[in-house]
Design an enzyme around this catalytic site. Structure first.
Site, mmCIF file in Angstrom:
data_model
loop_
_atom_site.group_PDB
_atom_site.id
_atom_site.type_symbol
_atom_site.label_atom_id
_atom_site.label_comp_id
_atom_site.label_asym_id
_atom_site.label_seq_id
_atom_site.Cartn_x
_atom_site.Cartn_y
_atom_site.Cartn_z
ATOM 1 N N CYS A 384 1.580 5.064 8.676
ATOM 2 C CA CYS A 384 2.367 5.136 9.911
ATOM 3 C C CYS A 384 1.437 5.245 11.125
ATOM 4 O O CYS A 384 0.816 4.265 11.486
ATOM 5 C CB CYS A 384 3.399 6.247 9.825
ATOM 6 S SG CYS A 384 4.802 5.890 10.885
ATOM 7 N N HIS A 510 6.328 4.883 5.202
ATOM 8 C CA HIS A 510 5.836 6.081 4.508
ATOM 9 C C HIS A 510 5.982 5.921 2.995
ATOM 10 O O HIS A 510 6.997 6.349 2.438
ATOM 11 C CB HIS A 510 6.631 7.312 4.957
ATOM 12 C CG HIS A 510 6.378 7.713 6.363
ATOM 13 N ND1 HIS A 510 5.455 8.672 6.710
ATOM 14 C CD2 HIS A 510 6.922 7.274 7.524
ATOM 15 C CE1 HIS A 510 5.445 8.809 8.020
ATOM 16 N NE2 HIS A 510 6.328 7.975 8.544
ATOM 17 N N GLU A 512 4.649 7.575 0.767
ATOM 18 C CA GLU A 512 4.617 8.883 0.090
ATOM 19 C C GLU A 512 6.011 9.420 -0.228
ATOM 20 O O GLU A 512 6.160 10.248 -1.123
ATOM 21 C CB GLU A 512 3.830 9.903 0.936
ATOM 22 C CG GLU A 512 4.484 10.379 2.232
ATOM 23 C CD GLU A 512 4.218 9.489 3.438
ATOM 24 O OE1 GLU A 512 3.909 8.292 3.244
ATOM 25 O OE2 GLU A 512 4.356 9.979 4.582
HETATM 26 N N1 GLN Z 1 4.026 8.402 16.558
HETATM 27 C C1 GLN Z 1 4.135 7.131 15.909
HETATM 28 C C2 GLN Z 1 5.452 6.461 16.245
HETATM 29 O O1 GLN Z 1 6.393 7.089 16.646
HETATM 30 C C3 GLN Z 1 3.950 7.245 14.412
HETATM 31 C C4 GLN Z 1 4.965 8.097 13.716
HETATM 32 C C5 GLN Z 1 4.580 8.516 12.338
HETATM 33 O O2 GLN Z 1 3.399 8.545 11.983
HETATM 34 N N2 GLN Z 1 5.537 8.888 11.531
HETATM 35 O O3 GLN Z 1 5.587 5.268 16.096
#
Ligand code: GLN
Length: 539
Positions: A384, A510, A512
């Site tokens: 992410c 994600h 995970e």
């Molecule tokens: N802050 C980033 C976004 O909002 C990544 C978010 C995250 O890592 N879950 O796109």
């Protein structure tokens, strides 16, 4: 299909006794006997969901396929049971009140005074029964967050009291989890705090059917007799839960103590066979007998609280067992990389994970970690925000756009390689408005990820607002980065790779959240495999 039976799990004496792990372990045993089971968590705080909470408060925010932002215990439920959860599996007091107040505004209470009893408790009862009413589950386990006696838990305990009464004792039971503290000076386990906690539960009209006692030492017969006598619980329903080496030992320990048998007896359910934990135990054997050992760096900004990265850590455990390798996590604060010597901190690593996150604190350290892993050909896995950092690093150091950034961190950058989607620009409310839940992603043929997944298309869970800016796709690809996963509808880039690097993958989603004991996530498995190869060839 049986009529759904309900098991409530309450906690006493202290918080953090591991109700979630006990609930998940019991569910695992019942599942191993052929029952379909789901677990629900009721959280007594006023946030509508944990999505707006800082990870320092309650750890990671877990995301389900249907896009619910939930408590991290749901991660344990999925990792243990290997079945997906949904919004219905996590309810907070905030959500309960929001729904009651919305109904009041619509006039649905027909002029009545709206009160905690019956309106809030009715809403809680309805949420508890929602999963049962789907017809998909023989047993619903409901874990009540917090500790019995807390002001904020009272409406939940009251709702449980009413349901026990309405459903009858063959259809609903209560498991109370407590602590037996060990007094060094007298050399004994003490039962008094448990007696008090059960009394407090009984004052609310609820008698526990089963006591699960967390303890550092074995609970002898004398203590079991004492607990049975003072707490109104049958002796066979006093279950010892001794400190375990790993949470994955708990189902086996509960099996030895006969928790599943006691529960089935109380619910008048047939016992069928002995719980089948064969596959689970195969995992445990591999996990406990590694042939190699590696160290993976986890670069994040909430590293003081390991729970903030719970699912990532568990995924490395699943993937480690699969590769028969012990994975040591080196927790690295991204801010440290901004002020200290980067090679000094990263040189011993066999793999680098740059973690998810929000806001600008520590992101320059993350960019440095990506650069170090890319230039030194150390396996790199960006998740992410970690993927976004990889794109920024490439734009800065390979394309030469020195101020390349995400508009989340620098709204005036001249090279916004990560930017807000148009549809996100109008949004002002923070809660529940990110790109959430499972989205399809089509994989490019001949990419590393298509080999790893062995699929053309995947579905992974998202939780972010910012995206890869497609305006830079062509340039970045010409310079050697490759986008290898796309959302088929929006063409958003979901995966990037650097093919000339042995293992360099960034994912906007994600992975995970989908790794389980019986189905370790393929990306983690392959990343750990690559890190092992790196360790064997470079050291
Ligand atoms: N802050 C980033 C976004 O909002 C990544 C978010 C995250 O890592 N879950 O796109």
């Amino acid at each position: 299909m049986l009529k759904t039976k309900y098991i409530f799990v309450t906690g006493g004496v202290t918080s953090s006794l591991g109700k979630g792990i006990i609930a998940a372990s019991l569910a695992k045993l019942l599942q191993g006997k052929g029952y379909s089971v789901t677990i629900q968590k009721l959280d007594p705080y006023l946030n509508v969901d944990p999505g707006t909470l800082n990870p320092y408060e309650h750890g990671e925010c877990y995301v389900t396929d249907d896009g619910a932002e939930t408590d991290l215990d749901l991660g344990h439920y999925e990792r243990f049971l290997d079945t997906p959860t949904s919004q219905a599996n996590n309810v907070t007091t905030g959500r309960i009140y929001q729904s009651v107040i919305n109904k009041e505004r619509k006039g649905e209470y027909l002029g009545k005074t709206v009160q905690i009893i019956p309106h809030i408790t009715d809403e809680i009862k309805q949420r508890i029964q929602l999963l049962g009413k789907t017809g998909k589950f023989d047993i619903v386990i409901t874990e009540i967050g917090g500790t019995v006696g807390d002001i904020e838990s009272l409406p939940y305990v009251e709702a449980v009291r009413q349901l026990l009464w309405e459903m009858g004792h063959e259809n609903a039971i209560v498991i109370h989890l407590t602590l037996l503290p060990y007094l060094q000076t007298s050399g004994e386990l003490k039962t008094k705090p448990t007696q008090h906690s059960v009394k407090s539960l009984m004052q609310s009209g609820v008698t526990p059917d089963v006591l699960v006692c967390r303890t550092q030492y074995h609970v002898n017969d004398e203590i079991r007799n004492k607990l049975a006598l003072f707490c109104n619980v049958q002796k066979e329903a006093i279950i010892e839960s001794i400190d375990a080496e790993t949470i994955y030992d708990v189902p086996g320990l509960m099996l030895e103590e006969g928790l599943d048998e006691v529960v089935l007896k109380k619910l008048k359910l047939p016992h069928y066979t002995k719980s089948n934990l064969d596959k689970w135990n195969q995992f445990l054997t591999k996990y406990k007998n590694p042939k190699n050992e590696i160290t993976v760096g986890l670069i994040g900004k909430y590293v003081e609280l390991h729970d903030a990265y719970k699912s990532i850590v568990e995924s490395t455990i699943h993937a480690g067992a699969e590769n028969e390798v012990k994975v040591n996590i080196k927790w690295i604060h991204s801010e440290d990389l901004e002020v200290e010597n980067v090679p000094n901190i990263l040189k011993e690593l066999d793999g680098v994970i740059v973690a998810p996150g929000f806001g600008s604190r520590g992101i320059e350290g993350k960019v440095k970690a990506v650069q170090y892993a890319r230039e030194n050909k150390i396996p790199f896995f960006g998740i992410c925000l970690g993927m976004q950092m990889a794109v920024i690093e490439y734009a800065r150091n390979v394309l030469g756009y020195k101020d390349a950034n995400s508009t989340e961190m620098d709204s005036s950058t001249s090279h916004p390689v990560i930017d807000l989607m148009e549809s996100q620009k109008e949004i002002t409310n923070k809660g529940g408005t990110m790109r959430l839940g499972a989205w399809e992603c089509v994989l490019k043929p001949n990419s590393l990820v298509s080999k790893i997944y062995e699929k053309k298309s995947i579905k992974e869970r998202h939780r972010h607002r910012y995206e890869f800016n497609n305006k830079y796709l062509h340039e970045l690809e010409k310079a050697g980065m490759r986008a290898t996963g796309f959302n088929p509808e929006t063409e958003l880039v979901e995966i990037i790779e650097v093919p000339e690097h042995p293992w360099f993958v960034g994912v906007q989603y994600h992975p995970e959240y989908k790794s389980t004991v019986l189905n370790p996530h393929p990306l983690f498995v392959d990343f750990i495999k690559a890190s092992l190869e790196y360790s064997l060839t470079n050291k």
